[in-house]
Design a protein around this motif. Structure first.
Motif, short mmCIF file in Angstrom:
data_model
loop_
_atom_site.label_atom_id
_atom_site.label_comp_id
_atom_site.label_asym_id
_atom_site.label_seq_id
_atom_site.Cartn_x
_atom_site.Cartn_y
_atom_site.Cartn_z
N TYR A 48 98.84 -4.21 76.70
CA TYR A 48 99.92 -4.17 75.70
C TYR A 48 99.71 -5.28 74.68
CZ TYR A 48 102.25 -1.12 79.01
OH TYR A 48 102.55 -0.08 79.84
N VAL A 49 100.20 -5.06 73.47
CA VAL A 49 100.16 -6.07 72.42
C VAL A 49 101.60 -6.43 72.05
CG1 VAL A 49 100.03 -4.37 70.52
CG2 VAL A 49 99.15 -6.68 70.16
N ASN A 50 101.82 -7.74 71.79
CA ASN A 50 103.15 -8.16 71.35
C ASN A 50 103.17 -8.33 69.83
OD1 ASN A 50 102.01 -10.69 70.78
ND2 ASN A 50 103.31 -11.83 72.19
N GLY A 51 104.28 -8.74 69.29
CA GLY A 51 104.46 -8.84 67.85
C GLY A 51 103.58 -9.88 67.17
N GLN A 52 102.98 -10.78 67.94
CA GLN A 52 102.07 -11.77 67.39
C GLN A 52 100.61 -11.35 67.55
OE1 GLN A 52 104.67 -12.93 69.70
NE2 GLN A 52 105.87 -12.96 67.82
N GLY A 53 100.39 -10.18 68.13
CA GLY A 53 99.03 -9.68 68.30
C GLY A 53 98.36 -10.10 69.60
N LYS A 54 99.06 -10.80 70.49
CA LYS A 54 98.48 -11.22 71.77
C LYS A 54 98.44 -10.04 72.73
CE LYS A 54 98.97 -15.19 73.51
NZ LYS A 54 99.44 -16.40 74.18
N LEU A 55 97.36 -9.97 73.51
CA LEU A 55 97.17 -8.87 74.46
C LEU A 55 97.51 -9.31 75.87
CD1 LEU A 55 93.83 -7.44 73.05
CD2 LEU A 55 96.12 -6.47 72.81
N PHE A 56 98.20 -8.43 76.59
CA PHE A 56 98.63 -8.68 77.96
C PHE A 56 98.35 -7.44 78.81
CE2 PHE A 56 101.26 -11.11 75.12
CZ PHE A 56 101.33 -12.36 75.71
N LYS A 57 98.00 -7.67 80.06
CA LYS A 57 97.79 -6.56 81.00
C LYS A 57 98.94 -6.56 82.00
CE LYS A 57 94.36 -4.71 84.19
NZ LYS A 57 93.01 -4.92 84.75
N LEU A 58 99.54 -5.40 82.23
CA LEU A 58 100.62 -5.29 83.21
C LEU A 58 99.99 -5.24 84.60
CD1 LEU A 58 103.56 -4.99 83.93
CD2 LEU A 58 103.41 -2.57 83.39
N VAL A 59 100.26 -6.27 85.42
CA VAL A 59 99.60 -6.41 86.71
C VAL A 59 100.52 -6.18 87.91
CG1 VAL A 59 97.77 -7.89 85.84
CG2 VAL A 59 99.87 -8.93 86.70
N GLY A 60 101.82 -6.02 87.68
CA GLY A 60 102.71 -5.78 88.80
C GLY A 60 104.16 -6.03 88.47
N THR A 61 104.96 -6.14 89.52
CA THR A 61 106.38 -6.45 89.39
C THR A 61 106.74 -7.51 90.42
OG1 THR A 61 107.05 -4.73 90.97
CG2 THR A 61 106.98 -4.10 88.63
N PHE A 74 120.66 -4.88 88.83
CA PHE A 74 120.62 -4.51 90.24
C PHE A 74 119.56 -3.44 90.50
CE2 PHE A 74 121.99 -1.97 93.87
CZ PHE A 74 122.06 -2.96 94.82
N GLY A 75 118.70 -3.72 91.45
CA GLY A 75 117.69 -2.76 91.85
C GLY A 75 116.46 -2.72 90.96
N LYS A 76 116.44 -3.51 89.91
CA LYS A 76 115.31 -3.52 89.00
C LYS A 76 114.41 -4.71 89.33
CE LYS A 76 117.09 -0.27 86.28
NZ LYS A 76 117.99 0.35 87.21
N GLU A 77 113.14 -4.53 89.11
CA GLU A 77 112.18 -5.62 89.28
C GLU A 77 111.66 -6.03 87.91
OE1 GLU A 77 109.23 -4.22 92.05
OE2 GLU A 77 110.42 -4.95 93.74
N GLU A 78 111.27 -7.30 87.81
CA GLU A 78 110.71 -7.80 86.56
C GLU A 78 109.23 -7.47 86.49
OE1 GLU A 78 112.25 -11.56 84.74
OE2 GLU A 78 112.78 -11.93 86.84
N LEU A 79 108.77 -7.18 85.27
CA LEU A 79 107.37 -6.88 85.04
C LEU A 79 106.57 -8.18 85.02
CD1 LEU A 79 107.88 -4.29 82.18
CD2 LEU A 79 107.37 -3.80 84.58
N VAL A 80 105.35 -8.12 85.53
CA VAL A 80 104.46 -9.28 85.56
C VAL A 80 103.23 -8.94 84.71
CG1 VAL A 80 103.06 -10.81 86.98
CG2 VAL A 80 105.25 -9.95 87.85
N PHE A 81 102.96 -9.80 83.74
CA PHE A 81 101.83 -9.59 82.84
C PHE A 81 100.82 -10.71 82.98
CE2 PHE A 81 105.20 -7.19 80.84
CZ PHE A 81 104.55 -6.05 80.40
N GLU A 82 99.56 -10.38 82.75
CA GLU A 82 98.49 -11.35 82.68
C GLU A 82 98.11 -11.50 81.20
OE1 GLU A 82 93.71 -11.36 83.62
OE2 GLU A 82 95.01 -10.05 84.80
N ASP A 83 98.13 -12.73 80.71
CA ASP A 83 97.70 -13.00 79.34
C ASP A 83 96.19 -12.87 79.31
OD1 ASP A 83 96.96 -14.08 76.86
OD2 ASP A 83 98.43 -15.71 76.98
N LEU A 84 95.67 -11.96 78.50
CA LEU A 84 94.24 -11.72 78.46
C LEU A 84 93.49 -12.73 77.59
CD1 LEU A 84 94.19 -7.82 78.28
CD2 LEU A 84 93.87 -9.30 80.27
#
Length: 127
Positions: A48-61, A74-84
């Motif tokens: 994924y790319v953010n508004g500043q152009g940085k790339l991240f990979k979704l690696v889990g929750t 409630f019942g939701k998990e947070e997304l975990v990203f790796e800064d590439l």
């Protein structure tokens, strides 16, 4: 000033259609997919790319760290990203998104191309 991660645009997908268009965008840090197989197929491992152009990979929750966040989401998990440690330029993202738009059927394609022509920054593309 803390860097703003969200919203994010999926840059791993190569085409758009009515079945996958929702998976192109992540607006906040929570995992909303009802089934884990859906999450694993459509989000996990994608870049994924953010508004500043940085790339991240979704690696889990992960479970929410804060009591209030656990109550509010409630019942939701947070997304975990790796800064590439990589970035994407406006030109690169613009070209990628236009290629995706060109995979759409009419009449959506022309409307989307008109909207893309108005964008001059990554943040304007992503929202």
């Amino acid at each position: 000033m803390e860097e703003k991660l969200y919203p994010l645009l999926n840059v791993s997908m190569t085409s758009l259609n009515e079945d996958n268009i929702e998976q192109t965008f992540i607006g906040d840090s929570f995992h909303y997919a009802k089934e884990i197989s859906y999450f694993e197929r459509d989000y996990l491992g994608h870049v994924y790319v953010n508004g500043q152009g940085k790339l991240f990979k979704l690696v889990g929750t992960k479970k929410c760290d804060s009591f209030i966040r656990r109550i509010l989401h409630f019942g939701k998990e947070e997304l975990v990203f790796e800064d590439l440690g990589k970035t994407m330029t406006f030109s690169e993202l613009n070209e990628l998104v236009i290629k995706r738009i060109n995979t759409l059927e009419q009449p959506d394609r022309d409307l989307w191309l008109e909207e893309m022509a108005k964008c001059h920054t990554i943040a304007e593309i992503i929202g």
